[in-house]
Scaffold this motif. Structure first.
Motif, PDB file in Angstrom:
ATOM      1  N   UNK A 130       0.814  -1.225   0.000  1.00  0.00           N
ATOM      2  CA  UNK A 130       0.000   0.000   0.000  1.00  0.00           C
ATOM      3  C   UNK A 130       0.846   1.274   0.000  1.00  0.00           C
ATOM      4  N   UNK A 131       2.061   1.176  -0.510  1.00  0.00           N
ATOM      5  CA  UNK A 131       2.968   2.335  -0.545  1.00  0.00           C
ATOM      6  C   UNK A 131       3.267   2.670  -2.005  1.00  0.00           C
ATOM      7  N   UNK A 132       3.044   3.919  -2.369  1.00  0.00           N
ATOM      8  CA  UNK A 132       3.345   4.418  -3.706  1.00  0.00           C
ATOM      9  C   UNK A 132       4.494   5.425  -3.623  1.00  0.00           C
ATOM     10  N   UNK A 482      -1.211   5.114   2.882  1.00  0.00           N
ATOM     11  CA  UNK A 482      -2.441   5.364   3.624  1.00  0.00           C
ATOM     12  C   UNK A 482      -2.808   4.061   4.343  1.00  0.00           C
ATOM     13  N   UNK A 483      -2.392   3.933   5.625  1.00  0.00           N
ATOM     14  CA  UNK A 483      -2.617   2.665   6.342  1.00  0.00           C
ATOM     15  C   UNK A 483      -4.107   2.409   6.573  1.00  0.00           C
ATOM     16  N   UNK A 487      -6.296  -2.000  10.782  1.00  0.00           N
ATOM     17  CA  UNK A 487      -5.100  -2.787  11.105  1.00  0.00           C
ATOM     18  C   UNK A 487      -4.077  -1.897  11.798  1.00  0.00           C
ATOM     19  N   UNK A 488      -3.619  -2.314  12.935  1.00  0.00           N
ATOM     20  CA  UNK A 488      -2.622  -1.556  13.686  1.00  0.00           C
ATOM     21  C   UNK A 488      -1.305  -2.325  13.704  1.00  0.00           C
ATOM     22  N   UNK A 489      -0.214  -1.637  13.408  1.00  0.00           N
ATOM     23  CA  UNK A 489       1.105  -2.267  13.389  1.00  0.00           C
ATOM     24  C   UNK A 489       1.963  -1.709  14.502  1.00  0.00           C
ATOM     25  N   UNK A 490       2.852  -2.528  15.026  1.00  0.00           N
ATOM     26  CA  UNK A 490       3.753  -2.068  16.052  1.00  0.00           C
ATOM     27  C   UNK A 490       4.944  -1.307  15.463  1.00  0.00           C
TER      28      UNK A 490
END
Length: 497
Positions: A130-132, A482-483, A487-490
Motif C-alpha cells: 500500500x505504498x506508492x 495510507x494505512x 489494522x494496527x502495526x507495532x
C-alpha cells in the motif's frame, strides 16, 4: 542623438544613467549606439523582480507556460528579418548565417513547447504494501544566463526558454558587444504573454556578472564563453552554493583519413573553418591529415575552394562571412597568424588585412590556410576564434587521435573517412564531447544536449535538451502510504525494505 540601450526589468525598458560603452558596427569600425552597463543596484532590482514573479509562475500549469512558447515561436519567425538585421549590424554576421543561427534557437523553443511531457515525472505503485512512490521535477527559482557575443540569438535560447517552461524566472546578461537582438527577442516574449518579471535582461560587464554570482537569491547560472571566464564563473558560483554549467573554449580537429573523399572534405571544411569568421566554439580550426598524400591533396583542394570565398558586410548575401567582432580581436587573430609563420609553419593563404571596398576601416580578416603546423606552436595551443585553418601532418590515425586527446579542450571533433571500422574506433576512443562522422559541425539537435569534455565544460550537465531540463529543475521524490484504519502495526526499528 546616440541611442542608449538599457535593460528590461519587470516588463519595462529602463535606463538608469549608469556607465555606458560604445557599440560598434564591425564592418565599418564606427560606433553606432551605446549600451548601459548595469550597476550592482540595477542587477539587484532585476533579481527582486524575478523573485517576486516566481511564486505565481511556479504554480502556472506547464501547459500554459508552453502556450507562451508557442506564441513566442511564431513571433520569432514573424520578426526574423528584424532580428537578423540587428545581429548583422552589431556582430557583422552575414544575413544567411544569422538566419541559420536564429533557426537553431527557434528549435530550442520548439523543444521547450513540450514542457508538459518533459515535466510529467515518474510514478511507481506499490513499492511496498500500500505504498506508492513518485518523483516530481520542481523549478529552482531565480536562475541566470550569461551569454557571449558570437551567437546573440541562439545561445540565450539554449537557456531561457527551457528554464522558463520549467517554472523558473530568468535574468539574462548578454554580451555588451551586441545586445540589441537579444533585448528585442526578450521583448517578443512579453508580447507572447509572458508575465512581467519572469524574464529580465540586464546589460553590463564584470560588475553585473559578479552580482549575479554572489546574490543568494540566484539559484543557478548558465554560461557560454572562453575557458578562463568559464572556470571563474563555475568556481565563483559553486563557492556561493549555486548550481552552474559553464561552457568554455575549444580547439576542434578534423581527421582527414587517406581514404577520405578529399573534395567533399575540403568543401565541408570551408564552411566549418571560415563560416561566421571562425567565431564559433564549434568551428573546425585544425585539419589533421594522415599521411602526406592526403595532406597535399587537401591543401590543393582548399586553395582551389578558398579562391572564391568572399568576406564583407552583413547585408550582402553573396558574402560568405563578415568581420570579426572588434579591432583588438582582429589584431589578436593576425598576431596568431604571424606567430605561426615565425615558429616555422607554412603560410599557404594569408588572410591578414584583406581589401573590402567601401569598408576599409572594418575589422576584417580573410580566410587563412596554414600548413606544417606542430602541436608546440602558440597558434595551435590557443583558441584563435578567427577564420584560420591550420593543417597538421601525422603518419597514423593513432597519432591523430592522441594529438586530439592530449589537447586541453574537448568540445567538438570529426573524422572524414569511408571506413566504417575506423569511424567506429574514432567515435569510441576520442576524448571529446561532440563527435562527427563526415559531419564537420556536429552540433546536437535541440532534443539532445550540447557540451564538451575536459576544459571545454565546467559542470556535470550539458546545455539544452534533456540535460537542460535536469539542470533547471530539482528532483523531489515522495513516498506515500495510507494505512488501513482497521489494522494496527507495532513500531519497527530496522531499516525499511
Amino acid at each position: 542623438m546616440t541611442q542608449v540601450i538599457g535593460h528590461l526589468i519587470n516588463g519595462k525598458m529602463i535606463n538608469e544613467n549608469n556607465r555606458t560603452q560604445d557599440i560598434f558596427n564591425p564592418a565599418t569600425g564606427l560606433a553606432t549606439k551605446k549600451v548601459e552597463l548595469a550597476s550592482k543596484q540595477t542587477v539587484e532590482r532585476a533579481i527582486s523582480a524575478a523573485e517576486a514573479a516566481f511564486p505565481a509562475w511556479r504554480n502556472t500549469p506547464p501547459a500554459k507556460r508552453a502556450r507562451v512558447m508557442f506564441r513566442f515561436k511564431e513571433l520569432l519567425e514573424k520578426n526574423s528579418d528584424k532580428i537578423c538585421q540587428l545581429i548583422g549590424e552589431e556582430h557583422g554576421k552575414i544575413s544567411h548565417d544569422a538566419a541559420g543561427e536564429l533557426q537553431r534557437g527557434i528549435e530550442n523553443v520548439e523543444y521547450a513547447c513540450g514542457a508538459p511531457g518533459l515535466l510529467k515525472g515518474e510514478h511507481s505503485k506499490n513499492v511496498g504494501p500500500n505504498i506508492d512512490s513518485w518523483s516530481e521535477f520542481q523549478p529552482l527559482g531565480v536562475v541566470a544566463g550569461i551569454t557571449p557575443f558570437n551567437f546573440p540569438a541562439m545561445v540565450p535560447m539554449w537557456m531561457f526558454p527551457l528554464a522558463i517552461v520549467c517554472g523558473n524566472t530568468f535574468i539574462l546578461k548578454p554580451s555588451e558587444r551586441d545586445p540589441s537582438s537579444t533585448l528585442f527577442i526578450a521583448q517578443l516574449l512579453k508580447e507572447a504573454g509572458l508575465p512581467d518579471g519572469v524574464m529580465n535582461v540586464v546589460n553590463g560587464d564584470k560588475e553585473a556578472v559578479d552580482t549575479l554570482l554572489s546574490d543568494e537569491r540566484v539559484k543557478a547560472v548558465s554560461f557560454v564563453g572562453s575557458t578562463p571566464i568559464a572556470e571563474y564563473i563555475y568556481t565563483t558560483a559553486s563557492a556561493n552554493g549555486k548550481r552552474c554549467q559553464a561552457l568554455g573554449g575549444a580547439k576542434n580537429h578534423a581527421i582527414i583519413m587517406p581514404d577520405a573523399d578529399i573534395e567533399n572534405a575540403a568543401n565541408q571544411l570551408l564552411g566549418a573553418a571560415f563560416g561566421s569568421s571562425g567565431e564559433r566554439c564549434m568551428a573546425l580550426s585544425v585539419a589533421v591529415a594522415v599521411g602526406d598524400e592526403a595532406a597535399d591533396a587537401l591543401v590543393e583542394k582548399m586553395i582551389e575552394g578558398m579562391k572564391n570565398l568572399s568576406v564583407g558586410e552583413y547585408n550582402n548575401a553573396d558574402n560568405d562571412f563578415g568581420p570579426v567582432i572588434t579591432l583588438a580581436h582582429k589584431e589578436k587573430v593576425n598576431g596568431y597568424i604571424s606567430s605561426a609563420v615565425e615558429q616555422g609553419a607554412s603560410l599557404v593563404i594569408d588572410g591578414r588585412n584583406p581589401s573590402v571596398k567601401g569598408f576599409e576601416n572594418g575589422y576584417f580578416v580573410g580566410a587563412t590556410l596554414i600548413d606544417h603546423v606542430t602541436s608546440e606552436m602558440d597558434s595551435y595551443q590557443a583558441e584563435i576564434f578567427g577564420p584560420v585553418l591550420q593543417i597538421i601532418r601525422v603518419e597514423t590515425m593513432q597519432q591523430a587521435i592522441q594529438l586530439i586527446n592530449d589537447h586541453e579542450y574537448g568540445n567538438g571533433t570529426c573524422i572524414f573517412t569511408r571506413d566504417g571500422e575506423a569511424a567506429r574506433y574514432f567515435a569510441d576512443t576520442i576524448q571529446v564531447g561532440m563527435v562527427g562522422i563526415n559531419v564537420p559541425l556536429p552540433v546536437p539537435v535541440s532534443y539532445h544536449s550540447f557540451g564538451g569534455w575536459k576544459r571545454s565544460l565546467f559542470g556535470d550537465l550539458h546545455a539544452y535538451g534533456p540535460d537542460g531540463v535536469r539542470f533547471y529543475t530539482k528532483r523531489k521524490t515522495i513516498t506515500q502510504r495510507w494505512p488501513s484504519s482497521t489494522v494496527r502495526e507495532g513500531a519497527s526499528f530496522s531499516f525499511p525494505s
